[in-house]
Design a protein around this motif. Structure first.
Motif, mmCIF file in Angstrom:
data_model
loop_
_atom_site.group_PDB
_atom_site.id
_atom_site.type_symbol
_atom_site.label_atom_id
_atom_site.label_comp_id
_atom_site.label_asym_id
_atom_site.label_seq_id
_atom_site.Cartn_x
_atom_site.Cartn_y
_atom_site.Cartn_z
ATOM 1 N N LEU A 46 -5.266 0.401 0.903
ATOM 2 C CA LEU A 46 -5.605 -0.058 -0.438
ATOM 3 C C LEU A 46 -4.320 -0.154 -1.251
ATOM 4 O O LEU A 46 -3.526 0.791 -1.278
ATOM 5 C CB LEU A 46 -6.573 0.908 -1.120
ATOM 6 N N GLU A 47 -4.148 -1.280 -1.933
ATOM 7 C CA GLU A 47 -2.964 -1.475 -2.765
ATOM 8 C C GLU A 47 -3.328 -1.343 -4.238
ATOM 9 O O GLU A 47 -4.310 -1.931 -4.703
ATOM 10 C CB GLU A 47 -2.357 -2.856 -2.521
ATOM 11 N N TYR A 48 -2.495 -0.600 -4.960
ATOM 12 C CA TYR A 48 -2.618 -0.428 -6.398
ATOM 13 C C TYR A 48 -1.305 -0.835 -7.063
ATOM 14 O O TYR A 48 -0.312 -1.070 -6.365
ATOM 15 C CB TYR A 48 -2.979 1.029 -6.717
ATOM 16 N N PRO A 49 -1.276 -0.951 -8.375
ATOM 17 C CA PRO A 49 -0.043 -1.436 -9.008
ATOM 18 C C PRO A 49 1.201 -0.632 -8.656
ATOM 19 O O PRO A 49 2.290 -1.206 -8.503
ATOM 20 C CB PRO A 49 -0.369 -1.342 -10.506
ATOM 21 N N ASP A 50 1.048 0.690 -8.516
ATOM 22 C CA ASP A 50 2.236 1.533 -8.343
ATOM 23 C C ASP A 50 2.283 2.299 -7.037
ATOM 24 O O ASP A 50 3.211 3.085 -6.814
ATOM 25 C CB ASP A 50 2.331 2.531 -9.506
ATOM 26 N N ILE A 92 0.198 12.624 4.121
ATOM 27 C CA ILE A 92 1.625 12.334 4.176
ATOM 28 C C ILE A 92 1.955 11.434 2.988
ATOM 29 O O ILE A 92 1.214 10.480 2.700
ATOM 30 C CB ILE A 92 2.001 11.618 5.483
ATOM 31 N N THR A 93 3.047 11.710 2.297
ATOM 32 C CA THR A 93 3.425 10.898 1.146
ATOM 33 C C THR A 93 4.895 10.494 1.231
ATOM 34 O O THR A 93 5.712 11.187 1.844
ATOM 35 C CB THR A 93 3.212 11.667 -0.167
ATOM 36 N N SER A 94 5.209 9.367 0.607
ATOM 37 C CA SER A 94 6.619 9.007 0.417
ATOM 38 C C SER A 94 7.301 10.151 -0.314
ATOM 39 O O SER A 94 6.784 10.656 -1.320
ATOM 40 C CB SER A 94 6.725 7.730 -0.417
ATOM 41 N N ASN A 95 8.476 10.548 0.171
ATOM 42 C CA ASN A 95 9.041 11.769 -0.408
ATOM 43 C C ASN A 95 9.542 11.587 -1.832
ATOM 44 O O ASN A 95 9.793 12.578 -2.528
ATOM 45 C CB ASN A 95 10.111 12.396 0.496
ATOM 46 N N LEU A 115 5.437 -0.892 3.941
ATOM 47 C CA LEU A 115 4.746 -0.577 2.685
ATOM 48 C C LEU A 115 5.645 0.233 1.761
ATOM 49 O O LEU A 115 5.777 -0.066 0.568
ATOM 50 C CB LEU A 115 3.467 0.202 2.967
ATOM 51 N N ASP A 116 6.263 1.265 2.317
ATOM 52 C CA ASP A 116 7.084 2.175 1.529
ATOM 53 C C ASP A 116 8.267 1.466 0.886
ATOM 54 O O ASP A 116 8.745 1.878 -0.171
ATOM 55 C CB ASP A 116 7.558 3.318 2.425
ATOM 56 N N ALA A 117 8.736 0.399 1.513
ATOM 57 C CA ALA A 117 9.848 -0.366 0.944
ATOM 58 C C ALA A 117 9.433 -1.080 -0.339
ATOM 59 O O ALA A 117 10.287 -1.412 -1.169
ATOM 60 C CB ALA A 117 10.365 -1.384 1.965
ATOM 61 N N ARG A 118 8.118 -1.293 -0.511
ATOM 62 C CA ARG A 118 7.628 -2.011 -1.686
ATOM 63 C C ARG A 118 7.177 -1.078 -2.799
ATOM 64 O O ARG A 118 7.430 -1.335 -3.973
ATOM 65 C CB ARG A 118 6.493 -2.956 -1.290
ATOM 66 N N LYS A 119 6.463 -0.011 -2.428
ATOM 67 C CA LYS A 119 6.025 0.982 -3.420
ATOM 68 C C LYS A 119 5.630 2.250 -2.685
ATOM 69 O O LYS A 119 5.400 2.222 -1.474
ATOM 70 C CB LYS A 119 4.888 0.435 -4.283
#
Length: 251
Positions: free
Chosen positions: A94-98, A219-222, A133-137
Motif C-alpha cells: 500500500l502506498e501513502y503520501p509519505d 521491519i522498517t526503513s532505519n 520502494l525504500d529509495a522513493r519513501k
C-alpha cells in the motif's frame, strides 16, 4: 499508528477460533494477515471502517495475504513484479503520501530444504523490490518471514541449525536485508530478550512449553527509527500456530 501482523494459518479456520473478536480488540490502523489459504469469494468478512485488500495464490487453499486498513491508500500493488514469484499471493504493498506499508509471506524452504534454492532467488528479488520502494519513501513491512535470525530467536537452536528457517543461507540473507538500511523493530527495543516467540509447532505441546521460534516481524526503513514507539509479540492471543506481532509508530 498501530499495526498488527498475523499468520492466521487459514483465515476461515481462524474465524472459527475467534479471529474477529481478536481483530476488534486489537483495533489496529493496519491489520496484515498471511497464509489466508483461500480464494476470492470464499469468505465474507464484515469489518466496518476498514478497506480490504487481498492477494490470492493461484493454487487453491495455499498461501495468500491480506491487509485491512482504516486508511485508504494512494495505490495498491500485488506481488513484486516478477512473474516467477507472483503466483502464490505473497506480497501486498500500500502506498501513502509519505510511506509504504507492505505485508509478506516468505516462502518456506520446506522439508529436506527442497525449496531452499528457490527461497534464495526469492530473497534476492524481494530485496531488490523493497530497496526500490525504500529509495522513493520510507517503508514499513511485516509478515511471516520464515526465518529465525539469531540463536535467541528460537528455543532449540542447536538441534535446528540445518532446519528450514534456521539455515545459514536464510539467516545470511536476513542479515543482508537489514544491512541495506532496515531495522528489525523488535530487536530495536529488546536486543537481548530471550524466550519470546511468535510461532510454535502444533506437535509436542510446543506452545505450552514455549518451545517456539520468532519468525514474524515488523521491519522498517532505519530512517524511521526515531518514530518507533514500541514493538510487541502478542503471545497471549490464540487462534493460530502463530501469534500476532505489533508495531506502534508515529507517522
Amino acid at each position: 499508528m498501530k499495526l498488527i501482523s498475523w499468520n492466521v494459518n487459514g483465515l476461515r479456520a481462524a474465524v472459527k477460533h475467534g479471529f474477529v473478536d481478536s481483530f476488534n480488540q486489537l483495533d489496529a490502523d493496519f491489520f496484515c494477515v498471511q497464509e489466508t489459504k483461500l480464494q476470492a469469494g470464499q469468505i465474507d468478512l464484515d469489518l466496518p471502517g476498514y478497506h480490504q485488500y487481498w492477494n490470492y495464490a493461484e493454487r487453491k487453499g495455499y498461501s495468500g495475504t491480506a491487509i485491512f486498513t482504516k486508511h485508504e491508500p494512494l495505490n495498491v500493488t500485488y506481488g513484486i513484479g516478477v512473474p516467477e514469484h507472483d503466483t502464490e499471493g505473497r506480497v501486498i504493498t500500500l502506498e501513502y503520501p509519505d510511506y509504504y506499508v507492505l505485508t509478506c509471506y516468505t516462502p518456506n524452504s520446506g522439508g529436506e530444504l527442497k525449496r531452499l534454492d528457490y527461497r534464495q532467488t526469492w530473497e534476492d528479488a524481494f530485496l531488490d523490490y523493497v530497496n526500490g520502494l525504500d529509495a522513493r519513501k520510507p517503508l514499513i513491512f511485516c509478515g511471516d518471514l520464515n526465518v529465525a535470525h539469531e540463536n535467541i530467536d528460537l528455543k532449540n537452536w542447536r538441534s535446528n541449525h540445518h532446519s528450514a528457517g534456521f539455515t545459514d543461507e536464510e539467516r545470511t540473507k536476513f542479515t543482508r536485508l537489514l544491512s541495506n538500511g532496515f531495522t528489525d523493530t523488535f530487536r530495536h527495543f529488546y536486543p537481548d530478550q530471550t524466550e519470546i516467540y511468535s510461532w510454535w509447532s502444533y506437535r509436542f505441546h510446543a506452545r505450552d512449553n514455549n518451545s517456539g521460534w520468532r519468525i514474524d516481524y515488523f521491519i522498517t526503513s532505519n530512517r524511521l527509527d526515531d518514530r518507533l514507539l514500541n514493538a510487541r509479540i502478542l503471545n497471549d492471543v490464540y487462534g493460530s500456530d502463530h501469534c500476532p506481532v505489533e508495531l506502534d509508530i508515529r507517522l
